[in-house]
Design a protein around this motif. Sequence first.
Motif, PDB file in Angstrom:
ATOM      1  N   PRO A 114     -60.612   8.254  39.939  1.00 21.11           N
ATOM      2  CA  PRO A 114     -59.347   8.181  40.668  1.00 21.11           C
ATOM      3  C   PRO A 114     -59.517   7.913  42.156  1.00 21.11           C
ATOM      4  O   PRO A 114     -58.577   8.066  42.924  1.00 21.11           O
ATOM      5  CB  PRO A 114     -58.772   9.585  40.442  1.00 21.11           C
ATOM      6  N   TYR A 115     -60.706   7.501  42.576  1.00 21.65           N
ATOM      7  CA  TYR A 115     -61.010   7.425  44.005  1.00 21.65           C
ATOM      8  C   TYR A 115     -60.165   6.392  44.738  1.00 21.65           C
ATOM      9  O   TYR A 115     -59.687   6.654  45.843  1.00 21.65           O
ATOM     10  CB  TYR A 115     -62.498   7.137  44.214  1.00 21.65           C
ATOM     11  N   THR A 116     -59.969   5.229  44.156  1.00 17.31           N
ATOM     12  CA  THR A 116     -59.170   4.195  44.815  1.00 17.31           C
ATOM     13  C   THR A 116     -57.724   4.663  44.984  1.00 17.31           C
ATOM     14  O   THR A 116     -57.130   4.483  46.044  1.00 17.31           O
ATOM     15  CB  THR A 116     -59.213   2.880  44.012  1.00 17.31           C
ATOM     16  N   SER A 117     -57.191   5.289  43.961  1.00 16.89           N
ATOM     17  CA  SER A 117     -55.812   5.789  44.045  1.00 16.89           C
ATOM     18  C   SER A 117     -55.684   6.882  45.093  1.00 16.89           C
ATOM     19  O   SER A 117     -54.709   6.921  45.850  1.00 16.89           O
ATOM     20  CB  SER A 117     -55.365   6.334  42.692  1.00 16.89           C
ATOM     21  N   LEU A 118     -56.663   7.779  45.152  1.00 19.62           N
ATOM     22  CA  LEU A 118     -56.616   8.863  46.136  1.00 19.62           C
ATOM     23  C   LEU A 118     -56.769   8.324  47.556  1.00 19.62           C
ATOM     24  O   LEU A 118     -56.073   8.779  48.478  1.00 19.62           O
ATOM     25  CB  LEU A 118     -57.693   9.902  45.831  1.00 19.62           C
ATOM     26  N   ASN A 119     -57.664   7.348  47.752  1.00 20.68           N
ATOM     27  CA  ASN A 119     -57.796   6.729  49.076  1.00 20.68           C
ATOM     28  C   ASN A 119     -56.505   6.047  49.494  1.00 20.68           C
ATOM     29  O   ASN A 119     -56.061   6.177  50.644  1.00 20.68           O
ATOM     30  CB  ASN A 119     -58.936   5.694  49.069  1.00 20.68           C
ATOM     31  N   THR A 120     -55.889   5.334  48.567  1.00 11.02           N
ATOM     32  CA  THR A 120     -54.649   4.625  48.864  1.00 11.02           C
ATOM     33  C   THR A 120     -53.521   5.598  49.197  1.00 11.02           C
ATOM     34  O   THR A 120     -52.773   5.395  50.154  1.00 11.02           O
ATOM     35  CB  THR A 120     -54.247   3.733  47.674  1.00 11.02           C
ATOM     36  N   ALA A 121     -53.396   6.662  48.408  1.00 13.89           N
ATOM     37  CA  ALA A 121     -52.336   7.646  48.654  1.00 13.89           C
ATOM     38  C   ALA A 121     -52.535   8.353  49.988  1.00 13.89           C
ATOM     39  O   ALA A 121     -51.571   8.539  50.749  1.00 13.89           O
ATOM     40  CB  ALA A 121     -52.290   8.657  47.512  1.00 13.89           C
ATOM     41  N   ALA A 122     -53.769   8.752  50.293  1.00 11.00           N
ATOM     42  CA  ALA A 122     -54.025   9.428  51.568  1.00 11.00           C
ATOM     43  C   ALA A 122     -53.730   8.498  52.745  1.00 11.00           C
ATOM     44  O   ALA A 122     -53.129   8.922  53.738  1.00 11.00           O
ATOM     45  CB  ALA A 122     -55.470   9.925  51.620  1.00 11.00           C
ATOM     46  N   ALA A 123     -54.136   7.244  52.636  1.00  8.08           N
ATOM     47  CA  ALA A 123     -53.859   6.280  53.708  1.00  8.08           C
ATOM     48  C   ALA A 123     -52.364   6.029  53.851  1.00  8.08           C
ATOM     49  O   ALA A 123     -51.849   5.912  54.968  1.00  8.08           O
ATOM     50  CB  ALA A 123     -54.602   4.974  53.442  1.00  8.08           C
ATOM     51  N   ALA A 124     -51.648   5.952  52.736  1.00  4.85           N
ATOM     52  CA  ALA A 124     -50.200   5.720  52.793  1.00  4.85           C
ATOM     53  C   ALA A 124     -49.484   6.903  53.448  1.00  4.85           C
ATOM     54  O   ALA A 124     -48.581   6.712  54.275  1.00  4.85           O
ATOM     55  CB  ALA A 124     -49.651   5.472  51.389  1.00  4.85           C
ATOM     56  N   PHE A 125     -49.883   8.115  53.092  1.00  4.18           N
ATOM     57  CA  PHE A 125     -49.289   9.302  53.731  1.00  4.18           C
ATOM     58  C   PHE A 125     -49.586   9.318  55.231  1.00  4.18           C
ATOM     59  O   PHE A 125     -48.705   9.614  56.050  1.00  4.18           O
ATOM     60  CB  PHE A 125     -49.813  10.589  53.095  1.00  4.18           C
ATOM     61  N   ALA A 126     -50.827   9.016  55.605  1.00  2.00           N
ATOM     62  CA  ALA A 126     -51.189   9.014  57.024  1.00  2.00           C
ATOM     63  C   ALA A 126     -50.411   7.942  57.782  1.00  2.00           C
ATOM     64  O   ALA A 126     -49.919   8.191  58.898  1.00  2.00           O
ATOM     65  CB  ALA A 126     -52.692   8.800  57.175  1.00  2.00           C
ATOM     66  N   LEU A 127     -50.277   6.766  57.193  1.00  2.02           N
ATOM     67  CA  LEU A 127     -49.504   5.700  57.831  1.00  2.02           C
ATOM     68  C   LEU A 127     -48.039   6.097  57.972  1.00  2.02           C
ATOM     69  O   LEU A 127     -47.417   5.846  59.011  1.00  2.02           O
ATOM     70  CB  LEU A 127     -49.635   4.405  57.031  1.00  2.02           C
ATOM     71  N   ALA A 128     -47.489   6.726  56.952  1.00  2.00           N
ATOM     72  CA  ALA A 128     -46.093   7.181  57.026  1.00  2.00           C
ATOM     73  C   ALA A 128     -45.916   8.209  58.139  1.00  2.00           C
ATOM     74  O   ALA A 128     -44.907   8.195  58.852  1.00  2.00           O
ATOM     75  CB  ALA A 128     -45.666   7.768  55.684  1.00  2.00           C
ATOM     76  N   ALA A 129     -46.897   9.095  58.315  1.00  2.97           N
ATOM     77  CA  ALA A 129     -46.818  10.092  59.378  1.00  2.97           C
ATOM     78  C   ALA A 129     -46.815   9.427  60.751  1.00  2.97           C
ATOM     79  O   ALA A 129     -46.002   9.765  61.623  1.00  2.97           O
ATOM     80  CB  ALA A 129     -47.977  11.079  59.261  1.00  2.97           C
ATOM     81  N   VAL A 130     -47.699   8.470  60.942  1.00  3.14           N
ATOM     82  CA  VAL A 130     -47.773   7.772  62.223  1.00  3.14           C
ATOM     83  C   VAL A 130     -46.496   6.988  62.485  1.00  3.14           C
ATOM     84  O   VAL A 130     -45.943   7.022  63.597  1.00  3.14           O
ATOM     85  CB  VAL A 130     -49.016   6.853  62.263  1.00  3.14           C
ATOM     86  N   LEU A 131     -45.994   6.279  61.478  1.00  7.44           N
ATOM     87  CA  LEU A 131     -44.764   5.503  61.657  1.00  7.44           C
ATOM     88  C   LEU A 131     -43.564   6.403  61.952  1.00  7.44           C
ATOM     89  O   LEU A 131     -42.703   6.039  62.760  1.00  7.44           O
ATOM     90  CB  LEU A 131     -44.505   4.638  60.427  1.00  7.44           C
TER      91      LEU A 131
END
Length: 165
Positions: free
Chosen positions: A120-137
């Motif tokens: 599940p590593y690709t999915s977890l990396n993608t989800a963590a990056a998406a959450f971090a990007l949403a926080a910054v935005l």
Amino acid sequence: MFVLLMYGALLAAPLWAVAVVVKLASVALPGRRPDWGRDLLRWSAGMAAVGAVITYAIGLGTVQWDADEAESGAGSSPAVPCRSLPPDALDRLAGHEPSYVPLGFDCLLDDGSVVAANGPYTSLNTAAAAFALAAVLALIAVGFLDEYRARSAPRADTSGPRSGA
């Protein structure tokens, strides 16, 4: 250690989801404060950051779990994530290497090449990056909202005569 963090994150995830649902319901109900939009953006930025941390902690625990399983006990070789490789690659398997940044688990072949293991590593990396990007935005949106309110607020008239001059 990361496995313990993963368990904590797995326990925190449902609480996080409940908090998000309750906050969204409170925004939909009447009786909101006048500055509810800014408050919601700030809260959303914080919750997105928490979501990124929870997701990454789950990923760290998953990587360490797979690495520990591959290094101990009967039936530990080949590593569980590497077992889904094609038979020709599985015959040439020489080892494994966990990766914590970014999350991943690599299978090392005897010719020196590296094959990414299934997991599940690709999915977890993608989800963590998406959450971090949403926080910054969301934080950037709070800054824009504050700037817009400051520019559109009525200003005091300073062109009149000054007293005491």
